[in-house]
Structure formats: C-alpha cells, structure tokens
Design a protein around this motif. Structure first.
Motif, PDB file in Angstrom:
ATOM      1  N   ASP A 235      -2.603  -7.513 -18.726  1.00 16.66           N
ATOM      2  CA  ASP A 235      -1.995  -7.978 -17.482  1.00 16.66           C
ATOM      3  C   ASP A 235      -2.441  -7.024 -16.381  1.00 16.66           C
ATOM      4  O   ASP A 235      -2.224  -5.812 -16.501  1.00 16.66           O
ATOM      5  CB  ASP A 235      -0.469  -7.913 -17.570  1.00 16.66           C
ATOM      6  CG  ASP A 235       0.073  -8.696 -18.758  1.00 16.66           C
ATOM      7  OD1 ASP A 235      -0.594  -9.643 -19.204  1.00 16.66           O
ATOM      8  OD2 ASP A 235       1.174  -8.346 -19.230  1.00 16.66           O
ATOM      9  N   ILE A 236      -3.026  -7.555 -15.317  1.00 15.08           N
ATOM     10  CA  ILE A 236      -3.434  -6.647 -14.241  1.00 15.08           C
ATOM     11  C   ILE A 236      -2.721  -6.944 -12.927  1.00 15.08           C
ATOM     12  O   ILE A 236      -2.964  -6.282 -11.923  1.00 15.08           O
ATOM     13  CB  ILE A 236      -4.968  -6.628 -14.029  1.00 15.08           C
ATOM     14  CG1 ILE A 236      -5.489  -8.010 -13.635  1.00 15.08           C
ATOM     15  CG2 ILE A 236      -5.682  -6.103 -15.252  1.00 15.08           C
ATOM     16  CD1 ILE A 236      -6.933  -7.980 -13.130  1.00 15.08           C
ATOM     17  N   ASP A 237      -1.855  -7.938 -12.906  1.00 15.80           N
ATOM     18  CA  ASP A 237      -1.014  -8.159 -11.726  1.00 15.80           C
ATOM     19  C   ASP A 237       0.077  -7.087 -11.751  1.00 15.80           C
ATOM     20  O   ASP A 237       0.757  -6.937 -12.751  1.00 15.80           O
ATOM     21  CB  ASP A 237      -0.395  -9.543 -11.770  1.00 15.80           C
ATOM     22  CG  ASP A 237       0.384  -9.774 -13.058  1.00 15.80           C
ATOM     23  OD1 ASP A 237      -0.207  -9.636 -14.151  1.00 15.80           O
ATOM     24  OD2 ASP A 237       1.589 -10.056 -12.985  1.00 15.80           O
ATOM     25  N   ASP A 238       0.205  -6.336 -10.705  1.00 13.68           N
ATOM     26  CA  ASP A 238       1.107  -5.184 -10.736  1.00 13.68           C
ATOM     27  C   ASP A 238       2.067  -5.255  -9.547  1.00 13.68           C
ATOM     28  O   ASP A 238       1.739  -4.838  -8.441  1.00 13.68           O
ATOM     29  CB  ASP A 238       0.292  -3.889 -10.701  1.00 13.68           C
ATOM     30  CG  ASP A 238       1.172  -2.657 -10.839  1.00 13.68           C
ATOM     31  OD1 ASP A 238       2.409  -2.815 -10.972  1.00 13.68           O
ATOM     32  OD2 ASP A 238       0.619  -1.547 -10.807  1.00 13.68           O
ATOM     33  N   LEU A 239       3.267  -5.775  -9.809  1.00 12.84           N
ATOM     34  CA  LEU A 239       4.252  -5.891  -8.730  1.00 12.84           C
ATOM     35  C   LEU A 239       4.761  -4.537  -8.263  1.00 12.84           C
ATOM     36  O   LEU A 239       5.353  -4.422  -7.194  1.00 12.84           O
ATOM     37  CB  LEU A 239       5.434  -6.745  -9.218  1.00 12.84           C
ATOM     38  CG  LEU A 239       5.109  -8.208  -9.517  1.00 12.84           C
ATOM     39  CD1 LEU A 239       6.342  -8.932 -10.039  1.00 12.84           C
ATOM     40  CD2 LEU A 239       4.581  -8.913  -8.273  1.00 12.84           C
ATOM     41  N   ARG A 240       4.526  -3.492  -9.082  1.00 10.42           N
ATOM     42  CA  ARG A 240       5.004  -2.150  -8.715  1.00 10.42           C
ATOM     43  C   ARG A 240       3.914  -1.319  -8.043  1.00 10.42           C
ATOM     44  O   ARG A 240       4.097  -0.134  -7.818  1.00 10.42           O
ATOM     45  CB  ARG A 240       5.475  -1.415  -9.977  1.00 10.42           C
ATOM     46  CG  ARG A 240       6.586  -2.137 -10.730  1.00 10.42           C
ATOM     47  CD  ARG A 240       6.703  -1.598 -12.147  1.00 10.42           C
ATOM     48  NE  ARG A 240       5.450  -1.780 -12.887  1.00 10.42           N
ATOM     49  CZ  ARG A 240       5.234  -1.386 -14.137  1.00 10.42           C
ATOM     50  NH1 ARG A 240       6.187  -0.782 -14.803  1.00 10.42           N
ATOM     51  NH2 ARG A 240       4.068  -1.580 -14.726  1.00 10.42           N
ATOM     52  N   HIS A 241       2.771  -1.947  -7.772  1.00  9.72           N
ATOM     53  CA  HIS A 241       1.668  -1.170  -7.200  1.00  9.72           C
ATOM     54  C   HIS A 241       2.113  -0.536  -5.877  1.00  9.72           C
ATOM     55  O   HIS A 241       2.632  -1.226  -4.995  1.00  9.72           O
ATOM     56  CB  HIS A 241       0.465  -2.075  -6.967  1.00  9.72           C
ATOM     57  CG  HIS A 241      -0.810  -1.310  -6.753  1.00  9.72           C
ATOM     58  ND1 HIS A 241      -1.052  -0.603  -5.602  1.00  9.72           N
ATOM     59  CD2 HIS A 241      -1.883  -1.131  -7.545  1.00  9.72           C
ATOM     60  CE1 HIS A 241      -2.239  -0.015  -5.690  1.00  9.72           C
ATOM     61  NE2 HIS A 241      -2.767  -0.325  -6.867  1.00  9.72           N
ATOM     62  N   PRO A 242       1.914   0.781  -5.741  1.00 10.29           N
ATOM     63  CA  PRO A 242       2.409   1.452  -4.525  1.00 10.29           C
ATOM     64  C   PRO A 242       1.760   0.943  -3.244  1.00 10.29           C
ATOM     65  O   PRO A 242       2.340   1.096  -2.161  1.00 10.29           O
ATOM     66  CB  PRO A 242       2.058   2.927  -4.774  1.00 10.29           C
ATOM     67  CG  PRO A 242       1.072   2.927  -5.899  1.00 10.29           C
ATOM     68  CD  PRO A 242       1.312   1.699  -6.703  1.00 10.29           C
ATOM     69  N   ALA A 243       0.590   0.323  -3.348  1.00  6.12           N
ATOM     70  CA  ALA A 243      -0.080  -0.173  -2.140  1.00  6.12           C
ATOM     71  C   ALA A 243       0.390  -1.574  -1.748  1.00  6.12           C
ATOM     72  O   ALA A 243      -0.055  -2.115  -0.744  1.00  6.12           O
ATOM     73  CB  ALA A 243      -1.596  -0.196  -2.363  1.00  6.12           C
ATOM     74  N   LYS A 244       1.279  -2.159  -2.524  1.00  2.00           N
ATOM     75  CA  LYS A 244       1.710  -3.530  -2.243  1.00  2.00           C
ATOM     76  C   LYS A 244       2.543  -3.555  -0.961  1.00  2.00           C
ATOM     77  O   LYS A 244       3.493  -2.806  -0.802  1.00  2.00           O
ATOM     78  CB  LYS A 244       2.518  -4.052  -3.428  1.00  2.00           C
ATOM     79  CG  LYS A 244       2.582  -5.555  -3.468  1.00  2.00           C
ATOM     80  CD  LYS A 244       2.888  -6.069  -4.869  1.00  2.00           C
ATOM     81  CE  LYS A 244       2.884  -7.581  -4.904  1.00  2.00           C
ATOM     82  NZ  LYS A 244       1.660  -8.182  -4.352  1.00  2.00           N
ATOM     83  N   PHE A 245       2.190  -4.448  -0.033  1.00  2.05           N
ATOM     84  CA  PHE A 245       2.859  -4.488   1.261  1.00  2.05           C
ATOM     85  C   PHE A 245       4.113  -5.349   1.242  1.00  2.05           C
ATOM     86  O   PHE A 245       5.019  -5.155   2.039  1.00  2.05           O
ATOM     87  CB  PHE A 245       1.910  -5.056   2.338  1.00  2.05           C
ATOM     88  CG  PHE A 245       0.726  -4.177   2.610  1.00  2.05           C
ATOM     89  CD1 PHE A 245       0.904  -2.868   3.042  1.00  2.05           C
ATOM     90  CD2 PHE A 245      -0.564  -4.662   2.440  1.00  2.05           C
ATOM     91  CE1 PHE A 245      -0.194  -2.052   3.301  1.00  2.05           C
ATOM     92  CE2 PHE A 245      -1.650  -3.848   2.706  1.00  2.05           C
ATOM     93  CZ  PHE A 245      -1.464  -2.542   3.132  1.00  2.05           C
ATOM     94  N   ASP A 246       4.154  -6.321   0.366  1.00  6.21           N
ATOM     95  CA  ASP A 246       5.197  -7.326   0.466  1.00  6.21           C
ATOM     96  C   ASP A 246       5.506  -7.851  -0.932  1.00  6.21           C
ATOM     97  O   ASP A 246       4.604  -8.147  -1.705  1.00  6.21           O
ATOM     98  CB  ASP A 246       4.685  -8.492   1.345  1.00  6.21           C
ATOM     99  CG  ASP A 246       5.759  -9.502   1.662  1.00  6.21           C
ATOM    100  OD1 ASP A 246       6.120  -9.604   2.848  1.00  6.21           O
ATOM    101  OD2 ASP A 246       6.226 -10.194   0.743  1.00  6.21           O
ATOM    102  N   ALA A 247       6.782  -7.962  -1.239  1.00  4.67           N
ATOM    103  CA  ALA A 247       7.178  -8.371  -2.582  1.00  4.67           C
ATOM    104  C   ALA A 247       7.011  -9.863  -2.818  1.00  4.67           C
ATOM    105  O   ALA A 247       7.029 -10.305  -3.963  1.00  4.67           O
ATOM    106  CB  ALA A 247       8.634  -7.975  -2.827  1.00  4.67           C
TER     107      ALA A 247
END
Ligand SMILES: [Mg+2]
Length: 385
Positions: free
Chosen positions: A155-167
């Motif tokens: 799985d490479i979708d990462d909802l916890r990625h620190p660079a994610k701008f929007d949930a």
C-alpha cells in the motif's frame, strides 16, 4: 435435506470477521464466512433477518437459496453493500454443505479444478508498521520472497504523510508522489525483476493524480496498480487506463455480476479483483470470472478473510481458467489467523511456500478449530448459538 438453523460467530481478524453455520435436519452442518469490511453488527443482523427464508430449504439447491434471498431484498439494497456481504457468507456455508452432502470438495461442485494449488500474493501492507519506512518495506518484501511468495503487494497511499495538505481532497502533491516512487523503487530493487509486484492506492485519488502515479510507476513493471480512483465512475477509470502502460486493477468495491459488467465492457481494467466473500459468493465470483474471460481479463481476488473464507475462495480460483493470483493478507496476524482452523494436512497452516493446496475432503475442506474461535471470539456476539 432441510435447513433447520442458521447461526453466526464473530472473531477478531481484519476487524471483525463473521462466520456462518447452517444446520440441517440430517445432522450435517456447513460453515461459511462473510467479508469483515462492513463490521460484524450489520452483517450478523442481516443474516438473522434472512434466516426465516432459509429454514425448510434444501441447502443443496445453492443457487435457488441464493436467488430467493437476493430477490427478497431488491427493494432494500440487494444490489450491493451489507446485504450482498451477508448473502456471500451464507452462500459459502451452502456450498460447504452441498459438498459434504455429495462427499465432494467444493471445487468439484463448481465444475472441477484447473490446478492443484493456488498461487498467493502476500499483502505487505505499508511495510514496517507503524513507521511505514522504506527499510521496513524492503525487509518485509525480502522476507516474503524468501518464504516462497512469487508475488507481493504494498500500500503506498499514505493518509499520514506529513506533506499532505488536505485530508479530503484526492490530489497528490509532489512530495507525496516522490515518497511513493522511492518506496516502489526500493522494493523493486530488493526483490529483483522476476517477482510480481502489485501496488494498492485504495481508491483515494482523482484522475490527474492517478495519471501521474501510473506514469511514474511505469519503470517498475507492476503486476498491477490497484484502485487508483474511487469505484463509482467507470468512465474516469477508462481515462486513467488508456493513458498508461501500467496495468490497472479494480473490483473489490463492486458487487454481483452486474457490478462488473460495465467495468469489463468499457475496458476499464487489465485485472479484476472481486472479493469472493463480499461480491456474492463462490458461484457469483465464478460468473464474474467467466464474464472477465470473455474480455481476456485475469481474475485476482481481493481477500481479507480467515482460513475458512480463504480456502473457500481457493476452491473457486481452482475452478476457473483465468485465475492469476489470490490475496493473502494475514502477515501481521498470522498466529491468530492460523488458529481458526485445523489445516487439512495436519500442519499448522493452510499456507505453505506462498501457495494453498486444494484439499480433496468434502466441502470447503477445513474444519474450524473451536478453541481458536472461542479464544478470539468478539465479545457481545454468540458463538454459533
Ligand atoms: Mg485494495
């Protein structure tokens, strides 16, 4: 032979897995399992509501029982969701009963087998939880290959990625994309060119993001890129598939043969991944696989079930020509997972060297280990009571 009772048990695996038991007036019992994604409360309640329709039926008329239940709820959501998940769990138990009554393994009831053992892929999650580090992914990939698996998935979708701008938005940014590519590159290098590698995106992206991901992953020669988009819009998936050389896979969030018709007819996928204890059961999955065969598309079932639902799925995979590979998702819960059944060969697990061997014993061919079931039964639910 008549059905006299339908009961359930709920065990801890991938959340809460619902097991189904159907008893007959001749003393034979059949066991099945429903996919856990909807949670046990909804599934157990649906099975209880369907039970009166099964009482008195001959369980060997599997497809008649299935169609009777489906038609009873066509004005109440029988096209998908919890209803079909519950129906699937019941259907697996009916096949187990039908096989036991005939003294035949389920694969033979489904038309016989194309192969003696079923190739699995190891779902490696996001690697070394909770960190999901690249080193953790590499370690997990190498361990699975050393164990004999010829295919793995990350799985490479990462909802916890620190660079994610929007949930909530579905658009990938440059930093997230770079992380994905680095992870896939590291795994591909670690396993070499000859192990099949699939990547799952869990239906989290929009069309431009899915396109960018599929291009960037082309050098790694994926077996497939799974669910780049949400499941509802087939035309959008066609747009993604047509612009990339990365094979596209989808289907774990579709139900019944009608749910797969447009996906296949419109050429939206290179691989389908129905979840057998979710999409309608063994006979329905076989019909879906046959529909895929019309379009020369391989069948690689999604699966997050205990060894009971896993072995049932293997019988169906044995009985179709276009089988590719079956999911095995118990890497992180293996000891508990193995404890739910007595393996047919007396060993500790139905999984060996990345394969499941089809048993010749009647029915699904695995007997529940009631010590294991009771040890991990979820509180608040009866154990086949
Ligand atoms: Mg998936």
């Amino acid at each position: 032979m008549r059905i006299v009772n339908v009961t359930t048990a709920v065990v801890a695996y991938h959340g809460q897995a619902t097991l189904v038991r159907i008893d007959t007036d001749e003393g034979l019992s059949g066991f099945g399992e429903a996919n856990p994604d909807a949670g046990a409360g909804a599934v157990v309640g649906m099975i209880e509501s369907l039970t009166p329709l099964l009482i008195g039926e001959d369980p060997r008329n599997v497809e008649r029982c299935w169609e009777k239940l489906r038609r009873s709820k066509v004005f109440a959501g029988a096209q998908s969701g919890v209803f079909v998940i519950a129906l699937s769990g019941i259907e697996l138990a009916l096949w187990d009963l039908a096989g036991k009554a005939a003294g035949q393994p389920v694969y033979r009831m489904l038309g016989g087998k194309f192969r003696d053992r079923i190739r699995l892929y190891a779902d490696c999650g996001d690697g070394d939880d909770p960190a999901g580090s690249i080193a953790g992914c590499v370690d997990r990939a190498q361990r699975m290959v050393a164990e004999g698996f010829t295919a793995i998935k990350f799985d490479i979708d990462d909802l916890r990625h620190p660079a994610k701008f929007d949930a909530f938005n579905h658009t990938i940014n440059a930093a997230e994309l770079r992380s994905m590519v680095e992870r896939v590159a590291a795994v591909r290098e670690a396993i070499g060119p000859d192990v099949d590698l699939a990547i799952d995106l869990h239906a989290r992206y929009d069309v431009p993001s899915a396109c960018r991901i599929s291009w960037e992953l082309e050098p790694f020669r994926l077996m497939w890129l799974e669910e780049p988009l949400p499941a509802e819009n087939v035309d959008a998936l066609v747009r993604v598939r047509e612009q990339t050389r990365t094979p596209i896979c989808a289907g774990e969030n579709l139900y019944l043969r009608w749910g797969f018709r447009e996906l296949l007819e419109r050429g939206a996928v290179d691989v389908i991944e129905p979840d057998v204890p979710k999409c309608g059961g063994l006979a329905e999955a076989k019909k879906i696989a046959n529909l895929a065969e019309l379009h020369y598309i391989p069948f690689a079932p999604h699966l997050v079930s205990t060894p009971l639902g896993t072995m049932a799925t293997s019988h169906q995979c044995g009985a179709i020509p276009n089988f590719l590979v079956q999911e095995w998702h118990a890497l992180e819960e293996r000891e508990v997972w193995d404890s739910y059944v007595h393996a047919p060969d007396g060993s500790g697990s139905i999984v060996k060297d990345g394969y499941i061997t089809l048993p010749d014993t009647p029915g699904i061919g695995v007997e529940l280990d009631m010590d294991g079931v009771r040890a991990h039964a979820v509180a608040g639910y009866g154990v086949f009571e």
